[in-house]
Design a protein around this motif. Structure first.
Motif, PDB file in Angstrom:
ATOM      1  N   CYS A  30      -6.662  -2.038   1.447  1.00  0.00           N
ATOM      2  CA  CYS A  30      -5.547  -2.298   2.344  1.00  0.00           C
ATOM      3  C   CYS A  30      -6.119  -2.698   3.694  1.00  0.00           C
ATOM      4  CB  CYS A  30      -4.695  -1.045   2.484  1.00  0.00           C
ATOM      5  SG  CYS A  30      -3.441  -1.199   3.770  1.00  0.00           S
ATOM      6  N   CYS A  32      -4.851   0.154   6.524  1.00  0.00           N
ATOM      7  CA  CYS A  32      -5.371   1.536   6.568  1.00  0.00           C
ATOM      8  C   CYS A  32      -6.712   1.702   5.872  1.00  0.00           C
ATOM      9  CB  CYS A  32      -4.350   2.510   5.987  1.00  0.00           C
ATOM     10  SG  CYS A  32      -4.250   2.453   4.189  1.00  0.00           S
ATOM     11  N   CYS A  57       0.849  -1.189   0.000  1.00  0.00           N
ATOM     12  CA  CYS A  57       0.000   0.000   0.000  1.00  0.00           C
ATOM     13  C   CYS A  57       0.890   1.245   0.000  1.00  0.00           C
ATOM     14  CB  CYS A  57      -0.876  -0.040   1.254  1.00  0.00           C
ATOM     15  SG  CYS A  57      -1.801   1.463   1.552  1.00  0.00           S
ATOM     16  N   CYS A  92       0.323   3.385   3.536  1.00  0.00           N
ATOM     17  CA  CYS A  92       0.839   2.953   4.843  1.00  0.00           C
ATOM     18  C   CYS A  92       1.958   1.912   4.740  1.00  0.00           C
ATOM     19  CB  CYS A  92      -0.293   2.427   5.723  1.00  0.00           C
ATOM     20  SG  CYS A  92      -0.884   0.808   5.225  1.00  0.00           S
TER      21      CYS A  92
HETATM   22 ZN   LIG Z   1      -2.563   0.916   3.672  1.00  0.00          ZN
END
Ligand SMILES: [Zn+2]
Length: 113
Positions: free
Chosen positions: A79, A82, A31, A34
């Motif tokens: 994700c 996050c 991702c 994050c």
């Molecule tokens: Zn993420």
């Protein structure tokens, strides 16, 4: 010899792969937001990565065999850490093959060794 055997078991070989020139690489996806690990993917052939075919996702277990779960085709790839939306499911018409269309600049790719 053993190493070679294991490698050949990890790469999927089928009609889709041969139609793309027989070259395949495994990529780890993260991702952008994050940096969390999202999935491992087998990319067949050359060209840029625009979509993730369900049947080419190699990890994690929760994302395996999505192509057999038709009720999941409407669910975006997010994700787990996050919650960012990374890709949207659709059917790649040319092959009638379910895939995620990657949303630009949401995923980092790294070649798996
Ligand atoms: Zn993420």
């Amino acid at each position: 010899m053993i190493k070679k055997f294991i490698k050949s078991k990890l790469i999927k070989r089928d009609k889709y792969r041969s139609s793309r020139g027989g070259d395949a690489r495994r990529l780890d996806m993260f991702c952008v937001q994050c940096q969390a690990f999202v999935l491992t993917y087998q990319k067949d052939g050359h060209g840029s990565l625009l979509r993730l075919y369900f049947d080419r996702i190699l990890a994690p277990t929760a994302l395996l065999n999505l192509e057999k779960q038709t009720d999941l085709t409407g669910k975006p790839l997010t994700c787990l850490q996050c919650g960012a939306i990374l890709a949207m499911p659709y059917i790649y018409e040319k092959e009638q093959r379910p895939a995620f269309r990657i949303i630009q600049a949401t995923i980092i790719k790294r070649l798996k060794k």
